[in-house]
Scaffold this motif. Structure first.
Motif, PDB file in Angstrom:
ATOM      1  N   TRP A  71      76.418  41.246   4.880  1.00 49.60           N
ATOM      2  CA  TRP A  71      76.100  40.095   4.043  1.00 49.60           C
ATOM      3  C   TRP A  71      76.936  40.082   2.770  1.00 49.60           C
ATOM      4  O   TRP A  71      76.639  39.377   1.825  1.00 49.60           O
ATOM      5  CB  TRP A  71      74.607  40.123   3.705  1.00 49.60           C
ATOM      6  N   GLY A  72      78.003  40.889   2.777  1.00 48.15           N
ATOM      7  CA  GLY A  72      78.890  40.965   1.625  1.00 48.15           C
ATOM      8  C   GLY A  72      78.672  42.238   0.833  1.00 48.15           C
ATOM      9  O   GLY A  72      77.800  43.056   1.148  1.00 48.15           O
ATOM     10  N   THR A  73      79.469  42.424  -0.200  1.00 46.68           N
ATOM     11  CA  THR A  73      79.317  43.586  -1.068  1.00 46.68           C
ATOM     12  C   THR A  73      78.127  43.370  -1.999  1.00 46.68           C
ATOM     13  O   THR A  73      78.004  42.318  -2.630  1.00 46.68           O
ATOM     14  CB  THR A  73      80.581  43.804  -1.905  1.00 46.68           C
ATOM     15  N   MET A  74      77.250  44.353  -2.058  1.00 49.36           N
ATOM     16  CA  MET A  74      76.083  44.268  -2.937  1.00 49.36           C
ATOM     17  C   MET A  74      75.751  45.653  -3.438  1.00 49.36           C
ATOM     18  O   MET A  74      76.262  46.654  -2.907  1.00 49.36           O
ATOM     19  CB  MET A  74      74.889  43.647  -2.211  1.00 49.36           C
ATOM     20  N   SER A  75      74.902  45.741  -4.440  1.00 51.35           N
ATOM     21  CA  SER A  75      74.478  47.056  -4.916  1.00 51.35           C
ATOM     22  C   SER A  75      73.601  47.719  -3.859  1.00 51.35           C
ATOM     23  O   SER A  75      72.978  47.043  -3.022  1.00 51.35           O
ATOM     24  CB  SER A  75      73.711  46.936  -6.224  1.00 51.35           C
ATOM     25  N   TYR A  76      73.532  49.036  -3.926  1.00 50.24           N
ATOM     26  CA  TYR A  76      72.706  49.764  -2.975  1.00 50.24           C
ATOM     27  C   TYR A  76      71.245  49.333  -3.075  1.00 50.24           C
ATOM     28  O   TYR A  76      70.556  49.213  -2.057  1.00 50.24           O
ATOM     29  CB  TYR A  76      72.831  51.268  -3.233  1.00 50.24           C
ATOM     30  N   LEU A  77      70.783  49.053  -4.305  1.00 52.26           N
ATOM     31  CA  LEU A  77      69.406  48.599  -4.481  1.00 52.26           C
ATOM     32  C   LEU A  77      69.189  47.243  -3.819  1.00 52.26           C
ATOM     33  O   LEU A  77      68.179  47.034  -3.122  1.00 52.26           O
ATOM     34  CB  LEU A  77      69.060  48.520  -5.963  1.00 52.26           C
ATOM     35  N   ASP A  78      70.121  46.314  -4.003  1.00 50.55           N
ATOM     36  CA  ASP A  78      69.992  45.003  -3.364  1.00 50.55           C
ATOM     37  C   ASP A  78      70.022  45.123  -1.844  1.00 50.55           C
ATOM     38  O   ASP A  78      69.302  44.397  -1.143  1.00 50.55           O
ATOM     39  CB  ASP A  78      71.106  44.072  -3.848  1.00 50.55           C
ATOM     40  N   TYR A  79      70.847  46.033  -1.345  1.00 54.80           N
ATOM     41  CA  TYR A  79      70.873  46.274   0.097  1.00 54.80           C
ATOM     42  C   TYR A  79      69.514  46.747   0.597  1.00 54.80           C
ATOM     43  O   TYR A  79      69.018  46.289   1.635  1.00 54.80           O
ATOM     44  CB  TYR A  79      71.956  47.308   0.430  1.00 54.80           C
ATOM     45  N   ARG A  80      68.874  47.648  -0.165  1.00 58.04           N
ATOM     46  CA  ARG A  80      67.560  48.140   0.241  1.00 58.04           C
ATOM     47  C   ARG A  80      66.538  47.001   0.307  1.00 58.04           C
ATOM     48  O   ARG A  80      65.714  46.942   1.219  1.00 58.04           O
ATOM     49  CB  ARG A  80      67.080  49.227  -0.728  1.00 58.04           C
ATOM     50  N   TYR A  81      66.585  46.112  -0.639  1.00 54.35           N
ATOM     51  CA  TYR A  81      65.698  44.946  -0.590  1.00 54.35           C
ATOM     52  C   TYR A  81      66.032  44.063   0.611  1.00 54.35           C
ATOM     53  O   TYR A  81      65.131  43.500   1.260  1.00 54.35           O
ATOM     54  CB  TYR A  81      65.810  44.133  -1.880  1.00 54.35           C
ATOM     55  N   ARG A  82      67.311  43.938   0.909  1.00 56.36           N
ATOM     56  CA  ARG A  82      67.753  43.026   1.980  1.00 56.36           C
ATOM     57  C   ARG A  82      67.221  43.437   3.351  1.00 56.36           C
ATOM     58  O   ARG A  82      66.941  42.585   4.200  1.00 56.36           O
ATOM     59  CB  ARG A  82      69.290  42.984   2.007  1.00 56.36           C
ATOM     60  N   VAL A  83      67.047  44.724   3.610  1.00 56.79           N
ATOM     61  CA  VAL A  83      66.647  45.182   4.946  1.00 56.79           C
ATOM     62  C   VAL A  83      65.160  45.502   5.053  1.00 56.79           C
ATOM     63  O   VAL A  83      64.701  45.940   6.107  1.00 56.79           O
ATOM     64  CB  VAL A  83      67.485  46.407   5.391  1.00 56.79           C
ATOM     65  N   GLU A  84      64.383  45.293   3.972  1.00 58.23           N
ATOM     66  CA  GLU A  84      62.945  45.549   4.020  1.00 58.23           C
ATOM     67  C   GLU A  84      62.200  44.369   4.642  1.00 58.23           C
ATOM     68  O   GLU A  84      62.487  43.209   4.345  1.00 58.23           O
ATOM     69  CB  GLU A  84      62.392  45.791   2.611  1.00 58.23           C
ATOM     70  N   PHE A  85      61.227  44.682   5.486  1.00 54.94           N
ATOM     71  CA  PHE A  85      60.327  43.656   6.014  1.00 54.94           C
ATOM     72  C   PHE A  85      59.157  43.472   5.044  1.00 54.94           C
ATOM     73  O   PHE A  85      58.652  44.438   4.465  1.00 54.94           O
ATOM     74  CB  PHE A  85      59.774  44.064   7.370  1.00 54.94           C
ATOM     75  N   ASP A  86      58.701  42.221   4.916  1.00 58.76           N
ATOM     76  CA  ASP A  86      57.517  41.970   4.103  1.00 58.76           C
ATOM     77  C   ASP A  86      56.256  42.056   4.966  1.00 58.76           C
ATOM     78  O   ASP A  86      56.319  42.375   6.159  1.00 58.76           O
ATOM     79  CB  ASP A  86      57.618  40.610   3.391  1.00 58.76           C
ATOM     80  N   ARG A  87      55.107  41.754   4.392  1.00 63.06           N
ATOM     81  CA  ARG A  87      53.840  41.923   5.094  1.00 63.06           C
ATOM     82  C   ARG A  87      53.766  41.052   6.345  1.00 63.06           C
ATOM     83  O   ARG A  87      53.352  41.517   7.420  1.00 63.06           O
ATOM     84  CB  ARG A  87      52.667  41.610   4.164  1.00 63.06           C
ATOM     85  N   ASP A  88      54.140  39.787   6.226  1.00 65.00           N
ATOM     86  CA  ASP A  88      54.073  38.891   7.385  1.00 65.00           C
ATOM     87  C   ASP A  88      54.997  39.361   8.499  1.00 65.00           C
ATOM     88  O   ASP A  88      54.639  39.283   9.692  1.00 65.00           O
ATOM     89  CB  ASP A  88      54.424  37.461   6.973  1.00 65.00           C
ATOM     90  N   GLN A  89      56.154  39.845   8.137  1.00 63.56           N
ATOM     91  CA  GLN A  89      57.082  40.337   9.155  1.00 63.56           C
ATOM     92  C   GLN A  89      56.533  41.591   9.831  1.00 63.56           C
ATOM     93  O   GLN A  89      56.646  41.746  11.056  1.00 63.56           O
ATOM     94  CB  GLN A  89      58.442  40.612   8.512  1.00 63.56           C
ATOM     95  N   TYR A  90      55.917  42.479   9.058  1.00 61.84           N
ATOM     96  CA  TYR A  90      55.319  43.672   9.662  1.00 61.84           C
ATOM     97  C   TYR A  90      54.133  43.316  10.556  1.00 61.84           C
ATOM     98  O   TYR A  90      53.920  43.930  11.607  1.00 61.84           O
ATOM     99  CB  TYR A  90      54.899  44.673   8.591  1.00 61.84           C
ATOM    100  N   LEU A  91      53.347  42.323  10.151  1.00 61.81           N
ATOM    101  CA  LEU A  91      52.262  41.874  11.023  1.00 61.81           C
ATOM    102  C   LEU A  91      52.814  41.374  12.354  1.00 61.81           C
ATOM    103  O   LEU A  91      52.257  41.654  13.419  1.00 61.81           O
ATOM    104  CB  LEU A  91      51.467  40.764  10.333  1.00 61.81           C
ATOM    105  N   GLU A  92      53.924  40.664  12.295  1.00 63.06           N
ATOM    106  CA  GLU A  92      54.524  40.115  13.507  1.00 63.06           C
ATOM    107  C   GLU A  92      55.041  41.224  14.416  1.00 63.06           C
ATOM    108  O   GLU A  92      54.753  41.232  15.623  1.00 63.06           O
ATOM    109  CB  GLU A  92      55.657  39.156  13.141  1.00 63.06           C
ATOM    110  N   ILE A  93      55.789  42.172  13.854  1.00 62.66           N
ATOM    111  CA  ILE A  93      56.343  43.220  14.719  1.00 62.66           C
ATOM    112  C   ILE A  93      55.267  44.227  15.126  1.00 62.66           C
ATOM    113  O   ILE A  93      55.320  44.780  16.234  1.00 62.66           O
ATOM    114  CB  ILE A  93      57.539  43.936  14.060  1.00 62.66           C
ATOM    115  N   GLY A  94      54.263  44.438  14.265  1.00 63.42           N
ATOM    116  CA  GLY A  94      53.167  45.330  14.643  1.00 63.42           C
ATOM    117  C   GLY A  94      52.367  44.778  15.802  1.00 63.42           C
ATOM    118  O   GLY A  94      52.036  45.496  16.753  1.00 63.42           O
ATOM    119  N   ASP A  95      52.057  43.482  15.744  1.00 62.91           N
ATOM    120  CA  ASP A  95      51.345  42.843  16.852  1.00 62.91           C
ATOM    121  C   ASP A  95      52.191  42.889  18.124  1.00 62.91           C
ATOM    122  O   ASP A  95      51.666  43.120  19.224  1.00 62.91           O
ATOM    123  CB  ASP A  95      51.019  41.386  16.504  1.00 62.91           C
ATOM    124  N   TYR A  96      53.485  42.701  17.966  1.00 61.76           N
ATOM    125  CA  TYR A  96      54.378  42.716  19.136  1.00 61.76           C
ATOM    126  C   TYR A  96      54.384  44.105  19.772  1.00 61.76           C
ATOM    127  O   TYR A  96      54.343  44.231  21.007  1.00 61.76           O
ATOM    128  CB  TYR A  96      55.783  42.307  18.706  1.00 61.76           C
TER     129      TYR A  96
END
Length: 289
Positions: A71-96
């Motif tokens: 997604w381009g050059t970014m700080s390591y911290l921004d990268y960590r935010y970029r690949v984190e799932f939020d609660r709704d996403q975890y609910l979706e993959i957990g149910d799956y």
């Protein structure tokens, strides 16, 4: 023996195979679902993710380091935010994962992530090797009362002892690991599996591998590992730091297949004459005892 959901983990039970998705989903729920499919089709028992609160879990000296990403050059911290799932996403993959017949849980890297996962009612928690010395995190995990899987890479035996003492031994599984990515055979040190089993005789001991191929993980099973964790990926050439040390779909399928064959072949250690030997004995043995 430790129970994770409906699966008993310990001697005399099938090896508990954990397919670690980790961050190999690259922040994409659909990739995560495809990896869950891979785990289910291969016959694994669980999938595992990683959960961070990036501002807490990212070392301060790493936060502003530039990172080249898809997604381009970014700080390591921004990268960590970029690949984190939020609660709704975890609910979706957990149910799956649940609908696919798999246990699912994660490695929380900080105390708020423990609370996050508890809110989702995960069946267990995994302690990443990097967190073995984080006593605040270990205390929060112990307080959940859930089964704990403790990886021991990059750790001394004294550090492992302190970590083990934080938990209820009746709910703890310890995994031998070497945190080299990818792992070379000379650093695998698989005999530590028996060292850990002797040191903690009431605690199930398994193996978390970061090697290429299957041989080392299969050897771990012959040495008594009751759980095996391996990273999985759709394609080892995908972007991401863990992809190269991960198993592709066919590799995971072969790993599970070969673990089940080894389990059967190990037997019970009681020497006996098997029915299949009788024709050979009658044909070849000249002196009958």
């Amino acid at each position: 023996m430790v129970s994770i959901a409906a699966h008993p983990v310990g001697k005399g039970h099938p090896v508990y195979v954990i397919a670690e998705i980790g961050l190999n989903h690259n922040g994409d729920v659909e990739i995560a679902k495809r990896l869950i499919d891979v785990a289910a089709e291969a016959g694994a028992q669980a999938v595992k993710f990683q959960k961070r609160t990036p501002l807490i879990s990212t070392p301060e000296h790493m936060r502003s380091v530039p990172r080249e990403t898809p997604w381009g050059t970014m700080s390591y911290l921004d990268y960590r935010y970029r690949v984190e799932f939020d609660r709704d996403q975890y609910l979706e993959i957990g149910d799956y994962a649940n609908l696919s017949g798999l246990d699912w849980f994660a490695s929380p890297w900080d105390v708020p992530s423990v609370d996050f996962l508890e809110d989702l009612n995960v069946v267990a928690h995994k302690v990443a090797s990097a967190s073995v010395t984080d006593l605040e995190l270990l205390g929060a995990l112990a307080a959940t009362g859930k089964p704990i899987i403790l990886s021991t890479g990059m750790s001394t035996m004294d550090q492992i002892d302190r970590a083990v003492d934080m938990f209820d031994p009746a709910k703890l599984i310890v995994l031998h690991a070497t945190s080299t990515y990818p792992l070379s055979p000379e650093e695998a040190n698989l005999r530590v599996i028996t060292t850990l089993a002797d040191r903690f005789p009431t605690i199930p001991v398994g193996y978390s591998g970061h090697e290429r191929g299957l041989q080392i993980s299969l050897a771990a099973v012959t040495l008594g590992a009751v759980a095996v964790e391996r990273h999985i990926t759709l394609d080892r050439t995908m972007w991401g730091s863990d992809q190269a040390a991960s198993l592709e779909p066919a590799g995971l399928e072969h790993l599970v297949r070969d673990i089940r064959i080894i389990e059967e072949a190990l037997g019970d250690g009681v020497k006996r004459v098997f029915p299949g030997e009788i024709p050979s004995m009658e044909k070849l043995r000249r002196v009958v005892a």
